[in-house]
Design a protein around this motif. Structure first.
Motif, PDB file in Angstrom:
ATOM      1  N   ASP A 109      68.668   9.527  33.491  1.00  0.00           N
ATOM      2  CA  ASP A 109      67.645  10.197  34.291  1.00  0.00           C
ATOM      3  C   ASP A 109      67.871  10.017  35.787  1.00  0.00           C
ATOM      4  O   ASP A 109      67.553  10.902  36.574  1.00  0.00           O
ATOM      5  N   ASP A 110      68.411   8.861  36.196  1.00  0.00           N
ATOM      6  CA  ASP A 110      68.599   8.605  37.625  1.00  0.00           C
ATOM      7  C   ASP A 110      69.947   9.096  38.148  1.00  0.00           C
ATOM      8  O   ASP A 110      70.218   9.006  39.346  1.00  0.00           O
ATOM      9  N   ASP A 111      70.816   9.660  37.284  1.00  0.00           N
ATOM     10  CA  ASP A 111      72.100  10.215  37.723  1.00  0.00           C
ATOM     11  C   ASP A 111      71.886  11.600  38.322  1.00  0.00           C
ATOM     12  O   ASP A 111      71.166  12.421  37.741  1.00  0.00           O
ATOM     13  N   PRO A 112      72.527  11.887  39.454  1.00  0.00           N
ATOM     14  CA  PRO A 112      72.395  13.232  40.015  1.00  0.00           C
ATOM     15  C   PRO A 112      73.175  14.240  39.175  1.00  0.00           C
ATOM     16  O   PRO A 112      74.169  13.889  38.537  1.00  0.00           O
ATOM     17  N   THR A 134      69.012  18.608  28.467  1.00  0.00           N
ATOM     18  CA  THR A 134      68.792  17.175  28.511  1.00  0.00           C
ATOM     19  C   THR A 134      69.961  16.484  27.850  1.00  0.00           C
ATOM     20  O   THR A 134      70.650  17.073  27.023  1.00  0.00           O
ATOM     21  N   THR A 135      70.164  15.253  28.230  1.00  0.00           N
ATOM     22  CA  THR A 135      71.189  14.460  27.575  1.00  0.00           C
ATOM     23  C   THR A 135      70.498  13.303  26.889  1.00  0.00           C
ATOM     24  O   THR A 135      69.525  12.759  27.383  1.00  0.00           O
ATOM     25  N   SER A 136      71.020  12.966  25.748  1.00  0.00           N
ATOM     26  CA  SER A 136      70.443  11.882  24.970  1.00  0.00           C
ATOM     27  C   SER A 136      71.562  11.182  24.227  1.00  0.00           C
ATOM     28  O   SER A 136      72.470  11.821  23.720  1.00  0.00           O
ATOM     29  N   THR A 137      71.459   9.864  24.160  1.00  0.00           N
ATOM     30  CA  THR A 137      72.467   9.121  23.413  1.00  0.00           C
ATOM     31  C   THR A 137      72.077   8.972  21.956  1.00  0.00           C
ATOM     32  O   THR A 137      72.868   8.547  21.153  1.00  0.00           O
ATOM     33  N   THR A 138      70.829   9.344  21.631  1.00  0.00           N
ATOM     34  CA  THR A 138      70.395   9.274  20.247  1.00  0.00           C
ATOM     35  C   THR A 138      69.937  10.658  19.823  1.00  0.00           C
ATOM     36  O   THR A 138      69.306  11.373  20.593  1.00  0.00           O
ATOM     37  N   PRO A 139      70.237  11.072  18.592  1.00  0.00           N
ATOM     38  CA  PRO A 139      69.809  12.388  18.144  1.00  0.00           C
ATOM     39  C   PRO A 139      68.296  12.440  18.008  1.00  0.00           C
ATOM     40  O   PRO A 139      67.664  11.452  17.631  1.00  0.00           O
ATOM     41  N   THR A 140      67.725  13.579  18.351  1.00  0.00           N
ATOM     42  CA  THR A 140      66.288  13.762  18.210  1.00  0.00           C
ATOM     43  C   THR A 140      66.041  14.982  17.351  1.00  0.00           C
ATOM     44  O   THR A 140      66.827  15.915  17.330  1.00  0.00           O
ATOM     45  N   ALA A 141      64.935  14.963  16.649  1.00  0.00           N
ATOM     46  CA  ALA A 141      64.563  16.097  15.819  1.00  0.00           C
ATOM     47  C   ALA A 141      63.273  16.687  16.354  1.00  0.00           C
ATOM     48  O   ALA A 141      62.368  15.957  16.751  1.00  0.00           O
ATOM     49  N   THR A 142      63.196  18.007  16.374  1.00  0.00           N
ATOM     50  CA  THR A 142      61.972  18.662  16.819  1.00  0.00           C
ATOM     51  C   THR A 142      61.498  19.563  15.705  1.00  0.00           C
ATOM     52  O   THR A 142      62.282  20.177  14.993  1.00  0.00           O
ATOM     53  N   THR A 143      60.192  19.634  15.552  1.00  0.00           N
ATOM     54  CA  THR A 143      59.619  20.516  14.556  1.00  0.00           C
ATOM     55  C   THR A 143      58.589  21.380  15.229  1.00  0.00           C
ATOM     56  O   THR A 143      58.019  21.016  16.265  1.00  0.00           O
ATOM     57  N   SER A 144      58.311  22.509  14.632  1.00  0.00           N
ATOM     58  CA  SER A 144      57.345  23.435  15.177  1.00  0.00           C
ATOM     59  C   SER A 144      56.522  23.984  14.034  1.00  0.00           C
ATOM     60  O   SER A 144      57.015  24.175  12.932  1.00  0.00           O
ATOM     61  N   ALA A 145      55.270  24.306  14.320  1.00  0.00           N
ATOM     62  CA  ALA A 145      54.409  24.850  13.286  1.00  0.00           C
ATOM     63  C   ALA A 145      54.868  26.243  12.880  1.00  0.00           C
ATOM     64  O   ALA A 145      54.623  26.683  11.767  1.00  0.00           O
ATOM     65  N   THR A 146      55.546  26.936  13.780  1.00  0.00           N
ATOM     66  CA  THR A 146      55.999  28.285  13.470  1.00  0.00           C
ATOM     67  C   THR A 146      57.427  28.318  12.962  1.00  0.00           C
ATOM     68  O   THR A 146      57.948  29.385  12.695  1.00  0.00           O
TER      69      THR A 146
END
Length: 160
Positions: A38-41, A106-118
């Motif tokens: 987050d703090d990297d330009p 975004t960058t992330s070192t861990t995988p994330t899952a997103t869900t949506s009602a639709t």
């Protein structure tokens, strides 16, 4: 092999120009890549497309678009007026994919899952069945006897 895939945001409108013989179009866009933390330009990189891809870039991509770029990364040396050479990275695009509206970089070192009602359910196809029965494959392997033999095994003579 030199192959890069980058997710970036276009920060400058594409510029279309032509080679000196006025035959081949070249498009240049400046993209911004999010930092690892987050703090990297963010980093900026010039992306160049040639031929039909250059025309596609000019027509379909604009400042603020989020894209995925596939291509080859190389370094250019530029003579500066101060008397030294500056090296800059440049990506020669082979394919560009537009990310959907509202996509975030975004960058992330861990995988994330997103869900949506639709969100619609996803069907995962089963792997195809083997064309031959497994027993046919096993019959081609050499048979080794597990029965003890009278000859002791000399492990120095076994090729590895």
């Amino acid at each position: 092999m030199n192959s890069c895939i980058l997710m970036a945001e276009i920060v400058q409108e594409p510029q279309l120009r032509y080679t000196p013989d006025n035959q081949t179009p070249i498009a240049e866009i400046m993209v911004e890549i999010a930092g690892l933390r987050d703090d990297d330009p963010p980093a900026r990189l010039k992306v160049v497309g040639w031929g039909n891809l250059a025309q596609e870039i000019q027509e379909n991509y604009h400042q603020g678009d989020r894209i995925i770029v596939e291509g080859r990364l190389h370094m250019n040396s530029i003579d500066r007026p101060e008397g030294f050479k500056e090296k800059r990275a440049e990506l020669t695009a082979q394919k560009i994919h537009l990310l959907g509206a509202g996509a975030t970089l975004t960058t992330s070192t861990t995988p994330t899952a997103t869900t949506s009602a639709t969100a619609s359910p996803t069907t995962v196809a089963a792997p195809p069945a083997p064309s031959k029965p497994r027993s046919a494959e096993l019959s081609k392997t050499p048979a080794y006897s597990a029965a003890p033999s009278n000859n002791p095994v000399d492990y120095d003579d076994i090729p590895f």
